[in-house]
Design a protein around this motif. Structure first.
Motif, short mmCIF file in Angstrom:
data_model
loop_
_atom_site.label_atom_id
_atom_site.label_comp_id
_atom_site.label_asym_id
_atom_site.label_seq_id
_atom_site.Cartn_x
_atom_site.Cartn_y
_atom_site.Cartn_z
N SER A 1 0.82 -1.22 0.00
CA SER A 1 0.00 0.00 0.00
C SER A 1 0.85 1.26 0.00
O SER A 1 0.34 2.36 -0.22
CB SER A 1 -0.92 0.00 1.23
N PHE A 2 2.16 1.12 0.23
CA PHE A 2 3.06 2.27 0.29
C PHE A 2 3.94 2.36 -0.94
O PHE A 2 4.11 3.44 -1.53
CB PHE A 2 3.93 2.19 1.54
N HIS A 3 4.53 1.26 -1.35
CA HIS A 3 5.43 1.23 -2.50
C HIS A 3 4.65 0.94 -3.78
O HIS A 3 3.62 0.25 -3.74
CB HIS A 3 6.50 0.14 -2.33
N PRO A 4 5.14 1.40 -4.92
CA PRO A 4 4.57 0.94 -6.20
C PRO A 4 4.76 -0.57 -6.33
O PRO A 4 5.58 -1.16 -5.64
CB PRO A 4 5.39 1.70 -7.25
N LEU A 5 4.01 -1.18 -7.22
CA LEU A 5 4.10 -2.62 -7.44
C LEU A 5 5.49 -2.99 -7.95
O LEU A 5 5.92 -2.54 -9.01
CB LEU A 5 3.03 -3.07 -8.44
N THR A 6 6.20 -3.83 -7.18
CA THR A 6 7.51 -4.33 -7.59
C THR A 6 7.32 -5.55 -8.48
O THR A 6 6.50 -6.42 -8.18
CB THR A 6 8.36 -4.69 -6.36
N ARG A 7 8.08 -5.61 -9.56
CA ARG A 7 7.92 -6.68 -10.54
C ARG A 7 9.18 -7.53 -10.65
O ARG A 7 10.22 -7.18 -10.11
CB ARG A 7 7.55 -6.08 -11.91
N ASN A 8 9.07 -8.62 -11.37
CA ASN A 8 10.17 -9.56 -11.55
C ASN A 8 10.91 -9.22 -12.85
O ASN A 8 10.29 -9.14 -13.91
CB ASN A 8 9.59 -10.98 -11.62
#
Length: 463
Positions: free
Chosen positions: A137-144
Motif C-alpha cells: 500500500s506504500f510502494h509501487p508494485l515491484t515486478r520480476n
C-alpha cells in the motif's frame, strides 16, 4: 568482458586493489543500470545516489592510499527497508506508518557501513512483510525482471528483483517464513537464511533472520563475514563463532542427504519444480551422496495454526491503529489481520504450542541427515498483481510449507537456482542443514553452484 554492474563483489574488490577500477566508476555504472530498469521494476525505496557517490569518492581515496576501510569498501549494496538506516523512515511496506526518520542504523546496516559498503538505496517490501509478493500500500508494485508480468516474491521483494536486475552485487533481506528464500527462488539468485541469532536483528522475534541476497555464493559469504559480527541489541544473538565463510566447496561424497518432495501440507509440488529438484538431487547422488527420502512432517493443522498465530500477532498491531490508518493498509492484509480478532486465549496458546511442535517435527525429520534438499516453493512465480500464489486470504500460506519450518527450528537454509520452467521461470533448490551449520550449508551450496551447469543470462531492461 563483464559489464561493471554485473561484476561480483569479489571481482570489484580485486579490481579496486589492482587500481584497474575505482568505486566511483562501479557506483556510477550500477546507478546507470538502475536508471534503465527502475521505471518498470520499482524495486527501490529512498534511493540516495548523491550520498552513494560521495561514499564511493571517499572509498576511492582510501583505495588509492592502499588503506581500505573494511572488507566491503566501495562495493554497492541495497538494504531492505525494514532494516533501519539512520535518517531514513521505516514504513514497513505500509501507507499506515508514520514516516519518522530512523534514529540509528540497525545492526546489519551498521556492519556493512563500517565495512565500507556504498549504500545505494533501501528496497521495497509488502505491508508488514506478511506477503510473498511485491504488492504494497506504500510502494509501487515491484515486478520480476525476468518478466514484468511475474511476481518477484517477498517479503524481500525489491532485494530479490534488484539482485537479478544488476543493481549491484550485494543486497540484504529478512526472513520469518521464507522471505529471502522465496524471492531468491523466483528471481534465480542465491540466499542464506542463517541459524536464528547468527546475524543480529533489532528487534529480534521468533524465527526472524537477516540474510544476504546475491547472484553468487561467494558474495553471500563476503556479506556473512560482516553481518555475523555480534551486536548487543539482539538478546537472541548467538555467541561469536570463528567461521571461515569463504571455505572451499564441500563434496557430498559419503554424506547422507535427505530428499524432501512432499511437505505434508500446502500446495502440491508443480511437476516442473519436482523434476528440477530431482535432477539436482541426482547430481548429489552421482557425486557419491547417499540420497534418502524425507517423509512429510508439516500437517495442514500445523500450517493453519501458524497462520492463526501470525494473524493474532498482526491483529494486535492493526487494531491499535486509528480507523483512518487501518483504511490505508493493503486490503488483503487488513482482511488477513481481522482473522486474528476474537481468538480465544486457549487458541492463542495452541498457536504458541504449535510453534514448538513445528520446531520439534522439523528437527526430528531432518536430524538424521547431513543436509536436506527440497523445493523452496512448491510452485513457480505467479502474477505480479497477486498477493500470494493462491490469491486467497483464507489460504495465504499454502506456498511456505517447505521454508517456514526452518524458521521455527532455527536451522540454516539456502536457496540456489537449479533450473527454469518451460516459460523461463527460475526454480530454487533449498539446501538446509543442522542448526548452527551455516558454514556447511554455504559450502554445500558452493559445490552445487559449481556443478549445476550453465545458467541463463541475467535479464536486460526493456527497450
Amino acid at each position: 568482458m563483464t559489464a561493471l554492474h554485473d561484476m561480483t563483489a569479489g571481482e570489484l574488490l580485486a579490481a579496486y586493489k589492482s587500481k584497474s577500477l575505482s568505486p566511483v566508476e562501479a557506483t556510477d555504472a550500477v546507478i546507470a543500470r538502475i536508471e534503465a530498469w527502475e521505471p518498470k521494476l520499482k524495486a527501490l525505496y529512498a534511493p540516495d545516489f548523491e550520498g552513494a557517490r560521495k561514499a564511493a569518492k571517499a572509498s576511492e581515496a582510501r583505495w588509492q592510499k592502499g588503506a581500505p576501510q573494511g572488507a566491503l569498501d566501495g562495493v554497492p549494496i541495497t538494504i531492505k527497508e525494514n532494516i533501519a538506516t539512520k535518517g531514513v523512515p521505516v514504513p514497513l511496506g505500509t501507507a499506515a506508518t508514520d514516516l519518522v526518520p530512523a534514529a540509528a542504523d540497525a545492526p546489519a546496516s551498521a556492519r556493512v557501513r563500517e565495512a565500507g559498503a556504498v549504500i545505494l538505496s533501501k528496497t521495497t517490501m509488502p505491508d508488514y512483510g506478511m506477503l510473498s509478493s511485491g504488492r504494497s500500500s506504500f510502494h509501487p508494485l515491484t515486478r520480476n525482471p525476468w518478466n514484468l508480468d511475474w511476481n518477484p516474491g517477498g517479503s524481500s521483494a525489491g532485494a530479490g528483483a534488484a539482485a537479478a536486475a544488476g543493481y549491484g552485487p550485494l543486497h540484504l533481506g529478512t526472513d520469518i517464513g521464507g522471505s529471502v528464500r522465496l524471492p531468491a527462488s523466483w528471481n534465480g539468485i542465491f540466499t542464506l537464511k542463517p541459524s536464528l541469532g547468527r546475524v543480529p536483528v533489532d528487534p529480534p522475534f521468533f524465527g526472524r533472520a537477516i540474510g544476504p541476497m546475491t547472484r553468487t555464493v561467494a558474495d553471500s559469504a563476503l556479506l556473512m563475514a560482516e553481518l555475523s559480527k555480534p551486536d548487543a541489541r539482539d538478546h537472541m544473538n548467538l555467541p561469536p563463532a570463528d567461521i571461515d565463510w569463504n571455505a572451499a566447496a564441500l563434496s557430498p561424497k559419503g554424506l547422507r542427504i535427505g530428499l524432501h518432495l512432499d511437505a505434508g501440507s500446502g500446495l502440491p509440488v508443480d511437476h516442473e519444480v519436482k523434476e528440477a529438484i530431482e535432477a539436482a538431487a541426482k547430481l548429489f547422488a552421482d557425486a557419491g551422496a547417499h540420497i534418502e527420502p524425507v517423509a512429510p512432517f508439516l500437517s495442514p493443522e500445523m500450517l493453519h495454526l501458524q497462520d492463526l498465530f501470525w494473524r493474532v500477532r498482526s491483529w494486535v498491531d492493526f487494531s491499535a491503529l486509528s480507523h483512518a490508518k487501518q483504511a490505508k493498509v493493503l486490503p488483503f492484509i487488513a482482511d488477513w489481520c481481522r482473522g486474528g480478532a476474537d481468538v480465544s486465549g486457549a487458541q492463542v496458546i495452541r498457536g504458541v504450542n504449535n510453534y514448538m511442535a513445528i520446531r520439534a517435527a522439523t528437527t526430528r525429520a531432518t536430524q538424521p541427515f547431513d543436509f536436506v534438499l527440497s523445493p523452496v516453493s512448491p510452485v513457480p512465480t505467479y502474477r505480479a498483481d497477486w498477493e500470494t500464489p493462491t490469491n486467497d486470504v483464507n489460504r495465504p500460506l499454502e506456498h511456505i510449507s517447505f521454508t517456514m519450518p526452518y524458521n521455527m527450528s532455527e536451522q540454516p537454509a539456502a536457496s540456489i537456482n537449479c533450473g527454469y520452467t518451460k516459460e523461463g521461470k527460475p526454480i530454487g533448490l533449498q539446501i538446509s542443514g543442522r542448526r548452527f551449520d551455516d558454514s556447511g550449508v554455504m559450502r554445500m551450496s558452493k559445490w552445487f553452484e559449481g556443478v549445476r551447469g550453465a545458467q541463463k543470462n541475467w535479464p536486460e531492461p526493456p527497450k
